[in-house]
Write a protein that holds these residues in place. Structure first.
Motif, PDB file in Angstrom:
ATOM      1  N   THR A   1       0.849  -1.184   0.000  1.00 31.78           N
ATOM      2  CA  THR A   1       0.000   0.000   0.000  1.00 31.78           C
ATOM      3  C   THR A   1       0.884   1.233   0.000  1.00 31.78           C
ATOM      4  OG1 THR A   1      -0.111   0.070   2.424  1.00 31.78           O
ATOM      5  CG2 THR A   1      -1.786  -1.238   1.282  1.00 31.78           C
ATOM      6  N   GLU A   2       0.264   2.380  -0.208  1.00 32.06           N
ATOM      7  CA  GLU A   2       1.009   3.635  -0.193  1.00 32.06           C
ATOM      8  C   GLU A   2       1.584   3.928   1.187  1.00 32.06           C
ATOM      9  OE1 GLU A   2      -1.458   6.706  -1.656  1.00 32.06           O
ATOM     10  OE2 GLU A   2      -1.684   5.855  -3.665  1.00 32.06           O
TER      11      GLU A   2
ATOM     12  N   LEU B   1       4.648   1.720   1.588  1.00 31.34           N
ATOM     13  CA  LEU B   1       5.728   2.216   0.743  1.00 31.34           C
ATOM     14  C   LEU B   1       6.381   3.446   1.363  1.00 31.34           C
ATOM     15  CD1 LEU B   1       7.207   1.849  -1.947  1.00 31.34           C
ATOM     16  CD2 LEU B   1       5.517   3.335  -3.002  1.00 31.34           C
ATOM     17  N   ARG B   2       5.580   4.320   1.921  1.00 29.00           N
ATOM     18  CA  ARG B   2       6.135   5.518   2.563  1.00 29.00           C
ATOM     19  C   ARG B   2       6.971   5.138   3.785  1.00 29.00           C
ATOM     20  NH1 ARG B   2       5.093   9.210   6.560  1.00 29.00           N
ATOM     21  NH2 ARG B   2       5.452  11.404   6.017  1.00 29.00           N
TER      22      ARG B   2
ATOM     23  N   ASP C   1       7.360  13.881   1.046  1.00 28.07           N
ATOM     24  CA  ASP C   1       6.145  13.289   0.486  1.00 28.07           C
ATOM     25  C   ASP C   1       5.980  13.667  -0.980  1.00 28.07           C
ATOM     26  OD1 ASP C   1       5.584  12.143   2.905  1.00 28.07           O
ATOM     27  OD2 ASP C   1       4.291  13.798   3.578  1.00 28.07           O
TER      28      ASP C   1
ATOM     29  N   HIS D   1       6.030  10.969  -4.047  1.00 19.68           N
ATOM     30  CA  HIS D   1       4.914  10.881  -4.983  1.00 19.68           C
ATOM     31  C   HIS D   1       5.392  11.070  -6.427  1.00 19.68           C
ATOM     32  CE1 HIS D   1       0.828  11.255  -6.496  1.00 19.68           C
ATOM     33  NE2 HIS D   1       1.190  12.370  -7.111  1.00 19.68           N
TER      34      HIS D   1
ATOM     35  N   ARG E   1       7.254   7.909  -7.554  1.00 22.72           N
ATOM     36  CA  ARG E   1       6.321   6.818  -7.839  1.00 22.72           C
ATOM     37  C   ARG E   1       5.566   7.056  -9.130  1.00 22.72           C
ATOM     38  NH1 ARG E   1       1.025   6.016  -6.534  1.00 22.72           N
ATOM     39  NH2 ARG E   1       1.016   7.909  -5.279  1.00 22.72           N
TER      40      ARG E   1
ATOM     41  N   SER F   1      -0.933   1.546  -9.498  1.00 21.66           N
ATOM     42  CA  SER F   1      -1.568   1.870  -8.217  1.00 21.66           C
ATOM     43  C   SER F   1      -3.057   2.069  -8.433  1.00 21.66           C
ATOM     44  CB  SER F   1      -0.950   3.133  -7.606  1.00 21.66           C
ATOM     45  OG  SER F   1      -1.152   4.240  -8.464  1.00 21.66           O
TER      46      SER F   1
ATOM     47  N   ARG G   1      -5.267   2.998  -3.338  1.00 17.59           N
ATOM     48  CA  ARG G   1      -4.228   3.001  -2.311  1.00 17.59           C
ATOM     49  C   ARG G   1      -3.341   1.759  -2.312  1.00 17.59           C
ATOM     50  NH1 ARG G   1      -7.009   5.545   3.155  1.00 17.59           N
ATOM     51  NH2 ARG G   1      -7.669   7.534   2.225  1.00 17.59           N
ATOM     52  N   ARG G   2      -3.496   0.871  -3.280  1.00 20.71           N
ATOM     53  CA  ARG G   2      -2.635  -0.309  -3.383  1.00 20.71           C
ATOM     54  C   ARG G   2      -1.640  -0.101  -4.515  1.00 20.71           C
ATOM     55  NH1 ARG G   2      -3.674  -4.549  -0.384  1.00 20.71           N
ATOM     56  NH2 ARG G   2      -2.343  -5.824  -1.711  1.00 20.71           N
ATOM     57  N   VAL G   3      -0.426  -0.559  -4.287  1.00 17.46           N
ATOM     58  CA  VAL G   3       0.649  -0.421  -5.262  1.00 17.46           C
ATOM     59  C   VAL G   3       1.120  -1.818  -5.636  1.00 17.46           C
ATOM     60  CG1 VAL G   3       2.900   0.592  -5.756  1.00 17.46           C
ATOM     61  CG2 VAL G   3       1.337   1.749  -4.184  1.00 17.46           C
TER      62      VAL G   3
END
Length: 549
Positions: free
Chosen positions: A248-249, A252-253, A275, A279, A282, A293, A296-298
């Motif tokens: 998820t984002e 990943l963060r 951030d 972004h 990505r 993506s 909210r899923r990557v």
């Protein structure tokens, strides 16, 4: 009592004593000041992370061997991360030492870009010590994320390379994976003791041991590391998603924020700036078709998984898009050598072309004029934009000219003498760039791009088995999971459906099932059985026969 405990703590372990005696007999030298300090301080038998800083006189090779063999004899595997040439030297050193584990020889495996015979043993966890290069370990972790789960120690030869703008992101991705998935101890070796090395030690939360004793990482650490370039965590993003560290984002963060280049980006500016940079990085992977993506899923696409497995960065993966359809060998070699992956390879090659940057550029343009491709975009870019070449660019151009001369059939000995290397060193450079060329064209083949005949002949001349090795790396393999899973129960075979006349006999043959959870469910099953017609197919269920179309 306290004095006895302190003496036992600082007394060398029995395994270390035996290794010291074998090392002194093998080399004929006494221990250096740093080696003796490592033994007396008990630095290698502790549990916290460690960074050992020394120079060529301190014998860091012995510290690497001592840490790896000691970990293996304590019952855990050890992984040594080094660049290509250092990995080969360390493997030969460990094999020549003939260490044993009990009565059996110690299993030492090697896995680099040019040596992949032990990849199957690594996947089967059949190793006591594994010597791997950082880029190869990155591709292995993408295919097998649990490779480092049961490892006792991860030893990094040259941990200060984290601050390198070319090699740093790859090593950053590997160490971030180790910190996220494994409880292994991290031991770093560095031959410099500057601000960049101390920043790496502070990120690893490691103690630093030098010839002068223990020092705090904050003593020589700058607030801002200028050696780490912007967008250094792009490789960490692709690797984290491909190795299933982040789905998820938010994940990943978190992973990127705990990486070295992510923390460097936070030091550069505010958290909002990080951030925004994350972004934008990505989005670059998504525009290239390597990440996807949604809600909210990557996830990682097939091209993205191939890019992460081959260790290609974003610019190297799209290098051939700027070239025309009828590209020549010189164009392909220049474009690949000037890509970030090509510059990283050129920086570790033994080629030392003594000519100045202007002479290298003039030689490239002269060869382009001979092949009648001087008006192509790549050479106009070289002529107009590169007024002052950097050291990495000059080294990449020297490698491109060496590869072009190799393919043109120039005498090997004369070419090696002109480049200040040996024929064996020149051949290793040719194999390394042959693998990179084959990897780039196999990656382009996923988009349906056809490789030109001239490029195929060039790959065959550089490395005949490069295409097979690249395709073997991209071939799907069963993932090896270290945690055992409960086997699934076998599905019972279907029996013929009962008819109206043999319903009582079929119910007698039917295995005893659990009762329905409620009377309403039983009534629904009974009504569906009564409403069955010959046009429907019977299927077994826990409540009886269900007729479906």
């Amino acid at each position: 009592m306290q004095n006895r405990r302190a003496a036992a703590l600082h007394r060398p372990h029995a395994t270390e004593t035996a290794l010291v005696q074998a090392w002194c007999q093998r080399t004929g030298d006494a221990l250096s000041a740093l080696q003796a300090l490592v033994l007396t301080e008990g630095a290698l038998v502790a549990a916290d992370n460690l960074v050992v800083s020394g120079d060529a006189r301190d014998g860091l090779e012995f510290v690497t061997e001592l840490a790896a063999v000691g970990t293996a004899r304590r019952g855990a595997a050890a992984v040594i991360i080094a660049d290509e040439s250092r990995a080969l030297a360390l493997h030969d050193q460990l094999v020549a030492a003939r260490h044993t584990l009990g009565r059996e020889p110690l299993r030492v495996r090697l896995s680099t870009r040019s040596r992949g015979a032990d990849d199957g043993a690594l996947a089967a966890r059949d190793f006591a010590i594994a010597v791997v290069s950082s880029d190869k370990l990155r591709s292995l972790l993408v295919r097998d994320p649990g490779l480092l789960d049961a490892v006792g120690a991860v030893i990094v030869d040259g941990v200060d390379q984290l601050t390198d703008p070319v090699r740093g992101p790859t090593l950053d991705a590997v160490l971030t994976h180790a910190r996220q998935r494994s409880a292994a101890r991290l031991i770093g070796l560095t031959r410099v003791c500057d601000a960049g090395a101390m920043a790496c030690a502070r990120w690893l939360r490691a103690r630093v041991l030098t010839r002068d004793g223990w020092i705090a990482p904050t003593e020589r650490t700058l607030t801002r590391s200028d050696r780490a370039r912007d967008r250094g965590f792009e490789a960490v993003i692709l690797h984290s998603v491909a190795a299933r560290l982040a789905a998820t984002e938010v994940d990943l963060r978190r992973v990127v924020l705990t990486s070295f280049h992510g923390q460097t980006e936070v030091i550069r500016g505010a958290r909002a700036g990080f951030d925004g940079a994350l972004h934008e990085a990505r989005r670059r992977w998504e525009r290239a078709g390597l990440l996807r993506s949604s809600t909210r899923r990557v996830t990682c696409t097939r091209r993205g998984l191939a890019c992460a497995t081959l260790g290609l960065d974003l610019e190297t993966a799209g290098a051939r898009q700027r070239l025309p359809a009828g590209d020549s060998r010189l164009e392909l070699l220049c474009e690949l050598c000037l890509s970030p992956a090509g510059r990283a390879l050129a920086a570790i090659q033994p080629i030392a072309d003594g000519r100045a940057a202007d002479a290298l550029r003039a030689d490239v343009l002269r060869r382009a004029s001979d092949e009648q491709v001087a008006d192509r975009p790549i050479f106009r870019w070289l002529l107009e934009d590169l007024a002052a070449l950097e050291a990495a660019t000059a080294g990449a151009l020297a490698c491109a000219l060496a590869l072009h001369a190799w393919c043109a059939g120039e005498d090997r000995r004369r070419l090696a003498a002109r480049l200040g290397t040996t024929v064996a060193g020149l051949r290793s450079t040719v194999r390394a760039f042959g693998w990179l060329t084959a990897a780039r064209f196999e990656f382009a083949a996923l988009d349906g791009a056809r490789t030109s005949d001239d490029a195929l002949r060039m790959i065959a001349e550089l490395a005949p088995s490069a295409v097979e090795r690249v395709r073997a790396a991209l071939a799907p393999r069963p993932r090896v999971d270290a945690t055992p899973r409960t086997p699934r129960r076998a599905t019972p075979p279907l029996t013929p459906p009962p008819t109206t006349t043999s319903r009582r006999a079929a119910s007698a043959r039917r295995p005893r099932m659990s009762p329905p959870p409620s009377a309403r469910a039983a009534a629904e099953v009974r009504d569906s059985s009564r409403a069955a017609c010959p046009q429907k197919t019977p299927r077994w269920s826990p409540y009886g026969v269900i007729w479906v179309r």
